[in-house]
Scaffold this motif. Sequence first.
Motif, PDB file in Angstrom:
ATOM      1  N   VAL A 336       0.860  -1.187   0.000  1.00  0.00           N
ATOM      2  CA  VAL A 336       0.000   0.000   0.000  1.00  0.00           C
ATOM      3  C   VAL A 336       0.891   1.229   0.000  1.00  0.00           C
ATOM      4  CG1 VAL A 336      -2.036  -0.958   1.140  1.00  0.00           C
ATOM      5  CG2 VAL A 336      -0.140  -0.128   2.529  1.00  0.00           C
ATOM      6  N   GLU A 343      -4.809   6.946  -2.356  1.00  0.00           N
ATOM      7  CA  GLU A 343      -4.318   5.741  -1.710  1.00  0.00           C
ATOM      8  C   GLU A 343      -4.274   4.615  -2.736  1.00  0.00           C
ATOM      9  OE1 GLU A 343      -6.018   6.766   2.716  1.00  0.00           O
ATOM     10  OE2 GLU A 343      -6.491   4.842   1.794  1.00  0.00           O
ATOM     11  N   VAL A 344      -3.223   3.852  -2.694  1.00  0.00           N
ATOM     12  CA  VAL A 344      -3.025   2.795  -3.683  1.00  0.00           C
ATOM     13  C   VAL A 344      -2.676   1.507  -2.953  1.00  0.00           C
ATOM     14  CG1 VAL A 344      -1.744   2.104  -5.749  1.00  0.00           C
ATOM     15  CG2 VAL A 344      -2.063   4.535  -5.242  1.00  0.00           C
ATOM     16  N   ALA A 406      -7.065   2.269   0.690  1.00  0.00           N
ATOM     17  CA  ALA A 406      -5.957   1.352   0.400  1.00  0.00           C
ATOM     18  C   ALA A 406      -5.911   0.145   1.321  1.00  0.00           C
ATOM     19  CB  ALA A 406      -4.629   2.103   0.470  1.00  0.00           C
ATOM     20  N   LYS A 407      -6.166   0.347   2.612  1.00  0.00           N
ATOM     21  CA  LYS A 407      -5.985  -0.753   3.554  1.00  0.00           C
ATOM     22  C   LYS A 407      -7.013  -1.854   3.332  1.00  0.00           C
ATOM     23  CE  LYS A 407      -3.415  -2.031   7.034  1.00  0.00           C
ATOM     24  NZ  LYS A 407      -2.537  -3.225   6.904  1.00  0.00           N
ATOM     25  N   ARG A 408      -8.058  -1.555   2.572  1.00  0.00           N
ATOM     26  CA  ARG A 408      -9.023  -2.609   2.243  1.00  0.00           C
ATOM     27  C   ARG A 408      -8.384  -3.697   1.385  1.00  0.00           C
ATOM     28  NH1 ARG A 408     -14.744   0.252   2.187  1.00  0.00           N
ATOM     29  NH2 ARG A 408     -14.137   2.126   3.310  1.00  0.00           N
ATOM     30  N   ILE A 409      -7.203  -3.423   0.856  1.00  0.00           N
ATOM     31  CA  ILE A 409      -6.515  -4.453   0.078  1.00  0.00           C
ATOM     32  C   ILE A 409      -6.260  -5.680   0.952  1.00  0.00           C
ATOM     33  CG2 ILE A 409      -4.104  -3.783   0.530  1.00  0.00           C
ATOM     34  CD1 ILE A 409      -5.551  -4.643  -2.931  1.00  0.00           C
TER      35      ILE A 409
ATOM     36  N   ALA B 433       2.553   0.453   5.051  1.00  0.00           N
ATOM     37  CA  ALA B 433       3.194   1.735   4.787  1.00  0.00           C
ATOM     38  C   ALA B 433       2.863   2.590   6.006  1.00  0.00           C
ATOM     39  CB  ALA B 433       2.673   2.378   3.506  1.00  0.00           C
ATOM     40  N   TYR B 436      -0.589   3.761   7.153  1.00  0.00           N
ATOM     41  CA  TYR B 436      -1.662   2.774   7.282  1.00  0.00           C
ATOM     42  C   TYR B 436      -1.498   1.793   8.427  1.00  0.00           C
ATOM     43  CZ  TYR B 436      -2.437   4.506   2.611  1.00  0.00           C
ATOM     44  OH  TYR B 436      -2.642   5.324   1.543  1.00  0.00           O
TER      45      TYR B 436
END
Lengths: 460, 460
Positions: A336, A343-344, A406-409, B433, B436
């Motif tokens: 992330v 956010e990626v 992003a943290k949903r990844i 990161a 997060y």
Amino acid sequence: MAQRLIVIGGDAAGMSAASQARRRRGRDDLEIVVFERGHFTSYSACGIPYWISGLVPGPEQLIIRAPETFRKDFAMDVRIRHEVTAIDLERREVVARDLDHGGEVRERFDDLMYAAGAVPVKPPWASTDADGVFGMQTLDDGSALRDWLVTEPVPRRAVVIGGGYIGVEIAEALIERGLSVTLVEQADQPMSTVDGDMAELVADAMRGLGIKIRTGLRVTGLEQRDGRVSAVVTAEGPIPTDVVVLGLGVRPNASLAEAAGLPIGPTGGIRVDRRMRVPGLPGIWAAGDCVETLHRVSLMPVHVPLGTHANKQGRVAGINIGGGYATFTGVIGTAVTKVCDLEVGRTGLRERDATAAGFDFVSVVAESTTRAGYYPGARAMTVKLIAERPSGRLLGAQIVGWSEAAKRIDTLAVALWNGMTVDDMTALDLGYAPPYSPVWDPVLIAARKAVDALAAVDDR
Amino acid sequence: MAQRLIVIGGDAAGMSAASQARRRRGRDDLEIVVFERGHFTSYSACGIPYWISGLVPGPEQLIIRAPETFRKDFAMDVRIRHEVTAIDLERREVVARDLDHGGEVRERFDDLMYAAGAVPVKPPWASTDADGVFGMQTLDDGSALRDWLVTEPVPRRAVVIGGGYIGVEIAEALIERGLSVTLVEQADQPMSTVDGDMAELVADAMRGLGIKIRTGLRVTGLEQRDGRVSAVVTAEGPIPTDVVVLGLGVRPNASLAEAAGLPIGPTGGIRVDRRMRVPGLPGIWAAGDCVETLHRVSLMPVHVPLGTHANKQGRVAGINIGGGYATFTGVIGTAVTKVCDLEVGRTGLRERDATAAGFDFVSVVAESTTRAGYYPGARAMTVKLIAERPSGRLLGAQIVGWSEAAKRIDTLAVALWNGMTVDDMTALDLGYAPPYSPVWDPVLIAARKAVDALAAVDDR
């Protein structure tokens, strides 16, 4: 007599291993000697960009445990500014040089933990005696850049070479400090850690911040004036600048290991087994950015230099050195990052990786929102899924969105880790409340879309 | 001749089913008639508290699709304000009453979708003709409360009875509107959807907002003056108030189904199979808040009235009615909520559930932060894990934290769904990161702690 563990490299992997070994074996049982080339032990390299930008006030915040802490609280003989120059597997000795005071020591070991990390990729043109050119890998690198940014004449223009995580984060940090920033990337796009369609969203956000992006551009040299860097020379002419940051990635720092006869894999990283043992060499361990590991989806060896893996691998090695049992069973490429407010996140394989690994697959992109559409603060969020066909197994996922995206990844990473199919995933019981997601969670929407795409391909 | 589907209840489950059936079968193949008792179809009941507080400006935002949309775009005969009063399985007919204009209609069906939702639990003392007493289950309920809050003399004091999700959310909404709010809960704590230690964190946050919490207190009646509610009578004396909101939970609205001979399970919900068919009754389907479902961890039937399940179940039923194949294989009790700025997530079993289901287990609580400790905006976050012993299988998880905490429960929900052990979980490749998470993600820290706890129990 106590056995002796020598640790080469006093950062995440090395110090995690040493700490876990100490936890299981007291000082009378195991003597621990750590050689660290730099000034610091156990710090967050990932935090350096935020120190450059000023978001984090000082380097102290980034240091998790100082050498003195390891000496006092963990009974370790930690020698900073000591560089190991040779490993003698036959005599089970290392040779280390004292970088500040000169001289060499030879130290015997029973167990050796090789955790020398990674070194920045540095093309020939980057070798210069000009001031104002920086790598960005260690706290010392960050410190040098910080100093340069306040050295008269104060730099106004910056060129960042390389559009990976570090390049993108440093570009943002420098723009926040008020510099005019150009990011140069040899490929078509920065942030190639995600597929092109997702990377374009990131590039747009960077341009919105005022970062100039030059893609498909090869750097051929650096120019200097009065001992200071003055321009980056490219195939399309020079780009004048007062500071250059190299973000071209890193490679395993394994040359010393290779010279000593440790096996090196196709990625250039040291080969290890699941207990972080170097195969065929009893008592020799390696972990962190210097090793290669298994990608659990492609089933190919990969080099993924990330602090999170280094810590886990070091912990596993240390438990085993300490007499316990632990294994590290590979990675799935989860990462992330934050680019401006964008956010990626990514996990598993990108389309190009899936193709390279020989998978047949479908990919879908689903647009949704981070919260119920009517809830204040709902922001756009894009989820991409890549699923094997005809099995439907999830191969990879990417998320680009604004806050809270992003943290949903991780949700997708755990699904991928467990080999779920996108059809399985449509049934997942995920948390729902209007401040956190639409009633169909973005992950579920994407999974449903992937199921439809698989069916559509089958119908053809 | 087209077959005919009758849908009882035009909200999440019913309209999802109808839409999916329509998607697969055109109007010449399947006639769809929907009876809905209220004024609305397909709205977000979960959004009502945010409309009460003013965070969401109007009820329009909560309506996903109006009856007119279903009529026009989906070729459905949607009849709002029609209450089905009888189901004749023998003749395959329903009887419906027009609530606004009187009169009854009989309509035949080939398939019947029962999606009548849930009804609020209402103890005898709550039956009153006094104004100012509200349930909080439908958009009509929300509308009535909104009106009352601006009716002269404008209410200044409120009592919310029941400390579940709705009670807590409404208490917060009313405090935000400037009322003096007391929450009355019969149990030791509000928010018993999580274990006591975690619930206490929520109660603290509510008190911080100014909500008065009265626990262990039984309500025995309501007092009124001039036709308006004036006090809630309790075992410890009356609590004067101008408005009462009942948040005592809901039960399946299954009496009509039961009268018609549909099988009812131990939770009071209609029994269905994995395709949402009512067992033994071909062509009869049920879904949503009126059915019971399997808890995948306890393996016991549960009644979990949540929009996310209703939508999934309705979709599954509709695919099957449409001639496709889909299944709903149970829930694991995932839920998230926001209480003030505090975020609460849960999945799987609480300690009391695990005990009731006969599990031996350990539980651990790990304190961490939402971001790297040095990164601005890092907030405290508490993760609780419950793991079976000696297997180590994750049985349940709870998260309480400030911003960016609750939705992380999904990571744990997917791990739980896949039957992971806490030892497996320590290896998970989660995104890292500094903005997060700490380098050891809070989920991983908790998993490590659970592994240690299991080992410690084994050592005893």
